[in-house]
Design an enzyme around this catalytic site. Structure first.
Site, PDB file in Angstrom:
ATOM      1  N   TYR A   2       0.860  -1.180   0.000  1.00 22.22           N
ATOM      2  CA  TYR A   2       0.000   0.000   0.000  1.00 22.22           C
ATOM      3  C   TYR A   2       0.902   1.238   0.000  1.00 22.22           C
ATOM      4  O   TYR A   2       1.558   1.562   0.988  1.00 22.22           O
ATOM      5  CB  TYR A   2      -0.911   0.024   1.226  1.00 22.22           C
ATOM      6  CG  TYR A   2      -1.934  -1.092   1.279  1.00 22.22           C
ATOM      7  CD1 TYR A   2      -2.213  -1.882   0.163  1.00 22.22           C
ATOM      8  CD2 TYR A   2      -2.636  -1.346   2.445  1.00 22.22           C
ATOM      9  CE1 TYR A   2      -3.148  -2.902   0.213  1.00 22.22           C
ATOM     10  CE2 TYR A   2      -3.588  -2.364   2.508  1.00 22.22           C
ATOM     11  CZ  TYR A   2      -3.831  -3.137   1.397  1.00 22.22           C
ATOM     12  OH  TYR A   2      -4.768  -4.150   1.457  1.00 22.22           O
TER      13      TYR A   2
ATOM     14  N   HIS B  42      -0.584 -12.209   0.742  1.00 18.00           N
ATOM     15  CA  HIS B  42      -1.488 -11.293   0.044  1.00 18.00           C
ATOM     16  C   HIS B  42      -2.061 -11.920  -1.221  1.00 18.00           C
ATOM     17  O   HIS B  42      -3.247 -11.769  -1.534  1.00 18.00           O
ATOM     18  CB  HIS B  42      -0.729  -9.997  -0.286  1.00 18.00           C
ATOM     19  CG  HIS B  42      -1.605  -8.802  -0.419  1.00 18.00           C
ATOM     20  ND1 HIS B  42      -1.114  -7.517  -0.370  1.00 18.00           N
ATOM     21  CD2 HIS B  42      -2.940  -8.669  -0.595  1.00 18.00           C
ATOM     22  CE1 HIS B  42      -2.108  -6.657  -0.515  1.00 18.00           C
ATOM     23  NE2 HIS B  42      -3.224  -7.330  -0.664  1.00 18.00           N
TER      24      HIS B  42
ATOM     25  N   SER C 118     -13.602  -4.413   1.426  1.00 13.38           N
ATOM     26  CA  SER C 118     -14.502  -3.630   0.556  1.00 13.38           C
ATOM     27  C   SER C 118     -15.971  -3.980   0.788  1.00 13.38           C
ATOM     28  O   SER C 118     -16.731  -4.162  -0.164  1.00 13.38           O
ATOM     29  CB  SER C 118     -14.135  -3.826  -0.919  1.00 13.38           C
ATOM     30  OG  SER C 118     -12.860  -3.318  -1.203  1.00 13.38           O
ATOM     31  N   PRO C 119     -16.423  -4.059   2.053  1.00 10.23           N
ATOM     32  CA  PRO C 119     -17.831  -4.393   2.294  1.00 10.23           C
ATOM     33  C   PRO C 119     -18.792  -3.270   1.896  1.00 10.23           C
ATOM     34  O   PRO C 119     -20.001  -3.501   1.789  1.00 10.23           O
ATOM     35  CB  PRO C 119     -17.872  -4.637   3.807  1.00 10.23           C
ATOM     36  CG  PRO C 119     -16.777  -3.768   4.353  1.00 10.23           C
ATOM     37  CD  PRO C 119     -15.693  -3.832   3.318  1.00 10.23           C
TER      38      PRO C 119
ATOM     39  N   GLY D  19     -18.352  -1.858  -0.958  1.00 10.12           N
ATOM     40  CA  GLY D  19     -18.293  -1.892  -2.418  1.00 10.12           C
ATOM     41  C   GLY D  19     -17.470  -0.793  -3.040  1.00 10.12           C
ATOM     42  O   GLY D  19     -17.848  -0.226  -4.061  1.00 10.12           O
ATOM     43  N   ARG D  20     -16.324  -0.466  -2.410  1.00  4.92           N
ATOM     44  CA  ARG D  20     -15.448   0.616  -2.908  1.00  4.92           C
ATOM     45  C   ARG D  20     -16.206   1.933  -3.029  1.00  4.92           C
ATOM     46  O   ARG D  20     -16.013   2.700  -3.964  1.00  4.92           O
ATOM     47  CB  ARG D  20     -14.795   0.210  -4.231  1.00  4.92           C
ATOM     48  CG  ARG D  20     -14.019  -1.108  -4.118  1.00  4.92           C
ATOM     49  CD  ARG D  20     -13.265  -1.455  -5.376  1.00  4.92           C
ATOM     50  NE  ARG D  20     -12.718  -2.801  -5.287  1.00  4.92           N
ATOM     51  CZ  ARG D  20     -11.569  -3.132  -4.678  1.00  4.92           C
ATOM     52  NH1 ARG D  20     -10.856  -2.194  -4.110  1.00  4.92           N
ATOM     53  NH2 ARG D  20     -11.155  -4.381  -4.646  1.00  4.92           N
ATOM     54  N   GLY D  21     -17.087   2.142  -2.051  1.00 10.53           N
ATOM     55  CA  GLY D  21     -17.800   3.408  -1.959  1.00 10.53           C
ATOM     56  C   GLY D  21     -19.169   3.439  -2.587  1.00 10.53           C
ATOM     57  O   GLY D  21     -19.902   4.420  -2.414  1.00 10.53           O
TER      58      GLY D  21
ATOM     59  N   PHE E 229     -21.839   1.934  -1.823  1.00  7.74           N
ATOM     60  CA  PHE E 229     -22.912   1.953  -0.837  1.00  7.74           C
ATOM     61  C   PHE E 229     -22.761   3.118   0.137  1.00  7.74           C
ATOM     62  O   PHE E 229     -23.335   3.103   1.228  1.00  7.74           O
ATOM     63  CB  PHE E 229     -22.959   0.631  -0.073  1.00  7.74           C
ATOM     64  CG  PHE E 229     -23.238  -0.559  -0.964  1.00  7.74           C
ATOM     65  CD1 PHE E 229     -24.461  -0.693  -1.595  1.00  7.74           C
ATOM     66  CD2 PHE E 229     -22.267  -1.526  -1.176  1.00  7.74           C
ATOM     67  CE1 PHE E 229     -24.717  -1.784  -2.425  1.00  7.74           C
ATOM     68  CE2 PHE E 229     -22.513  -2.614  -1.996  1.00  7.74           C
ATOM     69  CZ  PHE E 229     -23.742  -2.745  -2.628  1.00  7.74           C
TER      70      PHE E 229
END
Length: 327
Positions: free
Chosen positions: A56, A121, A200-201, A203-205, A207
Site C-alpha cells: 500500500y 497477500h 470492501s464491504p 463496495g469501494r464506496g 454503498f
C-alpha cells in the site's frame, strides 16, 4: 462495538476493522493527518483491528501507521501482508527469501517487533501452498508474527494449507455486489474456525451516502480501471444502488451501515474490513455492527440486490490475475 473472534484461538476484535489502503491515495489524494485522526477516532469507537500491507503506497501506509502505533500499539490488533511485488515481470513472489525480506521491512517501517496477523497477500500459482505455509510457520515460531492469514484464495487452497498448520483468517472481497465467497470460502472458513475478513464491504464506496461519480475518478483512483464503473456498466449499477439507498433511508439508516450489517449477518465468523480516512464514514461503518437485520429485511435486500446483480466484472484483466477462481 460488538466483538468477534479472529480465528479459532485468536483475540476478540471489533466486528468492524479498518483498512489502510486509501490512506496513501489509492482512491485519490490523501492527507496523512486526516488519516491519523481517523485511526484515533476508530479506536475510541471500538475499531481495534487495523489492516495494512507492504504494497500500500509501496510501504507508505506502514510508515504512516508507525506514527499511530507509537502511542497505541498495545490497544491494536495489527495485520499486514506480503506476496505482491508490483514488478510487472513477476507480480507475485512467495519465495521464503522474498517473504522474509518483506516481513523484516514491514517490521522496521512500523516500528514493531511482531505483527499479530500476517497474510499471504496473493498466492503465487507455481509455488505449492504447503511450502508457503512452512515459511509462515517459521515466522510464527520465531515470534515475528502471531497468526497466519491467506488472502483471495480458493477453498481447496485453504484445505491444503490447513493440512500444514493453522490459518486464523482468510481475507476476501465480500459485499452486496461481490458475492463469490458465498460459493465456498465463506462456508469453508466457518467449518474450519477461520475468520472471513471481508474487505470492501461498502463496495469501494458504491454503498456510501452518495454513490461515486466515475467521471470524477483521477488517474490514481484504482476504480478507474474496474469494469463495473465503466460507462457501459455504471448506469445499470446505479439504478440498483439507488433502490438500495432508498431502502436504507426508509429504515432511517445510511446505505453504508446497512451494507456492513448485511455482511456481518452472513455469519458470526465474518469481520467487515472497510477502508476510509473519513471519521464520518467510519462512524457509519461502525454503526453497521449495531444493526440487526430481521429475516424480512434480509429477504427484501435479497430482492433488491440478488446474487449476480452487478453489471461488469469486479476486476479488469490485470487485477484479476491474483485472486483464485474456484467456480
Amino acid at each position: 462495538m460488538q466483538k468477534r473472534r479472529l480465528g479459532a484461538h485468536g483475540p476478540m476484535v471489533g466486528a468492524v476493522a479498518l483498512g489502510t489502503m486509501n490512506f496513501v491515495g489509492t482512491y485519490g489524494e490523501a492527507d496523512p493527518d486526516e488519516s491519523l485522526r481517523c485511526m484515533a477516532e476508530c479506536l475510541e469507537i471500538g475499531i481495534d483491528h487495523i489492516d495494512t500491507s507492504n504494497v500500500y503506497g509501496m510501504g507508505r501506509a506502514e510508515e504512516l501507521l508507525a506514527r499511530f502505533l507509537k502511542d497505541h500499539r498495545g490497544r491494536i490488533t495489527l495485520a499486514s501482508k506480503c506476496g505482491i511485488t508490483r514488478d510487472p515481470q513477476r507480480p507475485f513472489d512467495n519465495s521464503a527469501d522474498h517473504m522474509r525480506q518483506a516481513l523484516e521491512a514491514s517490521l522496521r517501517r512500523m516500528g514493531v517487533d511482531h505483527i499479530d496477523l500476517y497474510y499471504l497477500h496473493r498466492h503465487e500459482v507455481a509455488r505449492p501452498i504447503e511450502e508457503v505455509m512452512q515459511t509462515l510457520m517459521r515466522f510464527r515460531d520465531e515470534g515475528k508474527i502471531g497468526a497466519i492469514g491467506l488472502s483471495e484464495i480458493a477453498p481447496s487452497t485453504l484445505e491444503r494449507a490447513l493440512a500444514v498448520g493453522p490459518v486464523a483468517a482468510v481475507q476476501s472481497e465480500y459485499s452486496l455486489w461481490s458475492r463469490q465467497p458465498e460459493l465456498g470460502i465463506l462456508q469453508a472458513c466457518a467449518r474450519e474456525g477461520a475468520a472471513l475478513v471481508a474487505f470492501s464491504p461498502v463496495g469501494r464506496g458504491v454503498f456510501g451516502a452518495e454513490a461515486p461519480d466515475p467521471a470524477g475518478f483521477g488517474d490514481r483512483d484504482l476504480r478507474a480501471g474496474m469494469p463495473r464503473f465503466s460507462p457501459e456498466n455504471w448506469p445499470h449499477n446505479l439504478r440498483h444502488l439507488h433502490r438500495f439507498a432508498e431502502f436504507a433511508r426508509d429504515h432511517r439508516e445510511s446505505p453504508a451501515s446497512v451494507a456492513i450489517a448485511w455482511v456481518l449477518a452472513r455469519g458470526d465468523h465474518v469481520i467487515a474490513l472497510p477502508g476510509s480516512r473519513s471519521i464520518a464514514h467510519m462512524r457509519e461503518n461502525a454503526r453497521g455492527a449495531a444493526i440487526r437485520l430481521s429475516p424480512e429485511q434480509q429477504d427484501e435486500i435479497g430482492r433488491l440486490l440478488p446474487p449476480g446483480w452487478a453489471h461488469g466484472a469486479r476486476y479488469g484483466e490485470a487485477m484479476s490475475r491474483g485472486p483464485q477462481a474456484y467456480c
